[in-house]
Design an enzyme around this catalytic site. Structure first.
Site, PDB file in Angstrom:
ATOM      1  N   HIS A 139     -14.616 -25.347  17.456  1.00  0.00           N
ATOM      2  CA  HIS A 139     -13.984 -25.691  16.184  1.00  0.00           C
ATOM      3  C   HIS A 139     -14.580 -27.008  15.690  1.00  0.00           C
ATOM      4  O   HIS A 139     -14.499 -28.027  16.369  1.00  0.00           O
ATOM      5  CB  HIS A 139     -12.478 -25.827  16.412  1.00  0.00           C
ATOM      6  CG  HIS A 139     -11.669 -25.947  15.167  1.00  0.00           C
ATOM      7  ND1 HIS A 139     -11.665 -24.986  14.182  1.00  0.00           N
ATOM      8  CD2 HIS A 139     -10.803 -26.904  14.761  1.00  0.00           C
ATOM      9  CE1 HIS A 139     -10.837 -25.346  13.223  1.00  0.00           C
ATOM     10  NE2 HIS A 139     -10.315 -26.518  13.543  1.00  0.00           N
ATOM     11  N   ASP A 142     -14.491 -18.839  16.382  1.00  0.00           N
ATOM     12  CA  ASP A 142     -13.533 -19.935  16.196  1.00  0.00           C
ATOM     13  C   ASP A 142     -12.103 -19.442  16.420  1.00  0.00           C
ATOM     14  O   ASP A 142     -11.692 -18.420  15.865  1.00  0.00           O
ATOM     15  CB  ASP A 142     -13.679 -20.492  14.782  1.00  0.00           C
ATOM     16  CG  ASP A 142     -12.956 -21.819  14.571  1.00  0.00           C
ATOM     17  OD1 ASP A 142     -11.815 -21.964  15.051  1.00  0.00           O
ATOM     18  OD2 ASP A 142     -13.529 -22.702  13.926  1.00  0.00           O
ATOM     19  N   SER A 185     -11.599 -27.890   9.335  1.00  0.00           N
ATOM     20  CA  SER A 185     -10.334 -27.253   9.691  1.00  0.00           C
ATOM     21  C   SER A 185      -9.388 -27.243   8.476  1.00  0.00           C
ATOM     22  O   SER A 185      -9.775 -26.769   7.408  1.00  0.00           O
ATOM     23  CB  SER A 185      -9.734 -27.972  10.911  1.00  0.00           C
ATOM     24  OG  SER A 185      -8.653 -27.268  11.441  1.00  0.00           O
TER      25      SER A 185
END
Length: 520
Positions: A482, A453, A228
């Site tokens: 994710h 995502d 991320s």
């Protein structure tokens, strides 16, 4: 990037010579000073090392995990000035000394996430990481401002979690004025409580911290896993320190384009969240025999809208309004692992069990430590995103863009806008993002991304792939959870192992079938 704000609960959304990034003429002198400062700090820390000890009892990290501290300059332009201490932890490789390939350093994202739980993948015997842990020490750290590393704060943690908050979706101009006031007050609170840290809460500084940690570990080159926001941290590190990188896996990728950081990134996130929310609704409808929420997406959406309207009129249990509902339901488009739990709670509510939803979505005012952690995480999220780049200061821009988006992508748009609006009145310097690109010495990087995502849309992986020469992109087609490397998908898991253990990459990019869809 799952964090909360002053106004709502939402998602958004990571020695030797130092290679300075490409820079504009007016920014180069400052970056040269910071590059020199980073080299000084890394050399100093390489000499000092880390004094590893048993972790403090209240950190929840048991033997054989060890903890320590690394000192870094608050401002790399002044490396001999004020220092702050970063908390780090490690667990040694589980194989032989001959198996060992160094340390693997991890960042889970945020910005504002702590990596200190990373060594527990070994103590908890996570099967996906068994092979890699034979070769690498697993090293986590709290980035600057986070957790135990000179933590910052913007509001009193207990005030931060009190409920219910206003509906993120404004019905009137007065609603917008109220949210703008909250955002301005939040920014002011950050300045009052953490003002000295704010100008230095940038991704490039965290990348410099990462290089000092590398040196403190006694590693000539860094092995890195970022998820991320941790992918953006990795992208900036690879740009600033290309010759200091050995292997890097980035998973669920932030688009590092300068124009995307961070205002556009959040607008693009709203579109992706809507798509993944619909994926979840389709799945709920396909499993109507288990959840009884409707046999079509439209039927499930209708029940969601009725729930929001009910909670807006009378907060459930007196504490769960639309903002709290978003805070709970957003985990479904974020993570497949939340599909069943969220649908189960929703199903119970529709069947008449309101308490199950209140228990799941209401803030826990008795969780003092948890609330402090949430407030700190949100403060760091805001501080880094506001400091990394210049944001629009004109409310008309925010109002126009979010009103337009909300028409077609209503699930997250306004909640995300209010979370980020403190950046419009930020009380500290806002910088120019690093131009992420390949410099001499950068090794091949492995990029992993699912096409659906929500938090980091697929285009981010494509953008980084183009910027980092010789990188490889593994695409998980048709999936949208994710954080792909934490899921069971042999097509991906085996390639991550081959890269980290042998430096092997496929000759070209790879497309993998999706991991297994959750079952009720």
């Amino acid at each position: 990037m799952a964090l909360s704000s002053a106004g709502t609960l939402v998602a958004s959304l990571i020695a030797g010579a130092v290679t300075a990034p490409a820079a504009t003429a007016d920014s180069r002198p400052a970056q040269d000073r910071e590059a020199r400062g980073a080299a000084i700090a890394a050399a100093r820390t390489a000499h000092q090392g880390i004094d590893w000890q048993d972790c403090p009892a209240d950190w929840g990290l048991v033997k054989p995990i060890q903890c320590g501290w690394v000192s870094v300059p608050l401002d790399y332009a002044h490396p001999y000035g004020k220092q702050i201490k970063l908390a780090v932890d490690r667990i040694g490789n589980t194989g032989t000394q001959q198996d060992r390939q160094g340390a693997l350093v991890y960042n889970p994202g945020g910005p504002g996430g702590s990596g200190m739980r990373f060594p527990t993948r070994v103590t908890n015997k996570n099967p996906l990481w068994t092979n890699v842990s034979k070769a690498y020490d697993f090293v986590g750290f709290d980035p600057r401002g986070v957790g135990h590393s000179a933590p910052i704060s913007c509001v009193d943690p207990q005030e931060f979690v009190k409920a219910p908050k206003a509906d993120p979706v404004p019905g009137t101009e007065a609603d917008k004025r109220a949210q703008r006031k909250l955002a301005r007050e939040y920014a002011e609170g950050c300045g009052e409580r953490s003002g000295a840290m704010l100008p230095h809460m940038t991704t490039p500084n965290t990348a410099r911290d990462l290089d000092v940690i590398r040196a403190a570990l006694g590693e000539k080159k860094l092995n890195y896993l970022g998820v991320s926001y941790g992918t953006y941290l990795g992208a900036v590190y690879g740009t600033l320190f290309p010759g200091h990188l050995r292997r890097m896996v980035v998973d669920s990728v932030v688009n590092p384009d300068r124009d995307n950081i961070w205002y556009k990134a959040n607008l693009n996130q709203d579109i992706a969240f809507e798509g993944r929310w619909k994926d979840w609704e389709d799945w709920v409808a396909a499993n109507d025999a288990a959840f009884h929420l409707g046999t079509t997406r439209a039927a499930v959406q209708d029940k969601w809208l009725k729930l929001r309207a009910t909670a807006k009129k009378h907060p459930l249990g007196g504490v769960v309004g639309p903002a709290e509902l978003i805070g709970f339901f957003q985990s479904a488009p974020y993570y497949d692992s939340s599909w069943v739990p969220v649908a189960t709670v929703f199903s119970k509510y529709v069947a008449g069990d309101t308490q199950a939803l209140v228990d799941a979505a209401a803030p826990d005012l008795s969780d003092i430590a948890g609330n402090a952690s949430s407030e700190n995480g949100n403060a760091v999220y805001t501080a880094v995103e506001c400091a990394d780049a210049k944001w629009p200061t004109d409310w008309k821009t925010w109002d126009r863009d979010n009103t337009r988006l909300n028409r077609d992508y209503p699930f997250m748009t306004w909640a995300n806008a209010w979370m980020n609006l403190p950046c419009a009145t930020w009380p500290a310097k806002q910088h120019t993002p690093v131009e992420v690109t390949t410099h001499r010495g950068l090794p091949p990087v492995l990029i992993v991304q699912s096409t659906r995502d929500a938090a980091t849309p697929y285009e981010g992986a494509v953008s980084l792939h183009k910027r980092f020469k010789n990188s490889r992109l593994i695409t998980e087609q048709g999936a949208g959870s994710h954080g792909v490397t934490g899921l069971v998908n042999p097509c991906i898991n085996e390639r991550v192992d081959a890269y980290l253990l042998k430096g092997q990459l496929d000759r070209s990019d790879v497309t993998c079938a999706p991991h297994a869809t959750p079952k009720p």
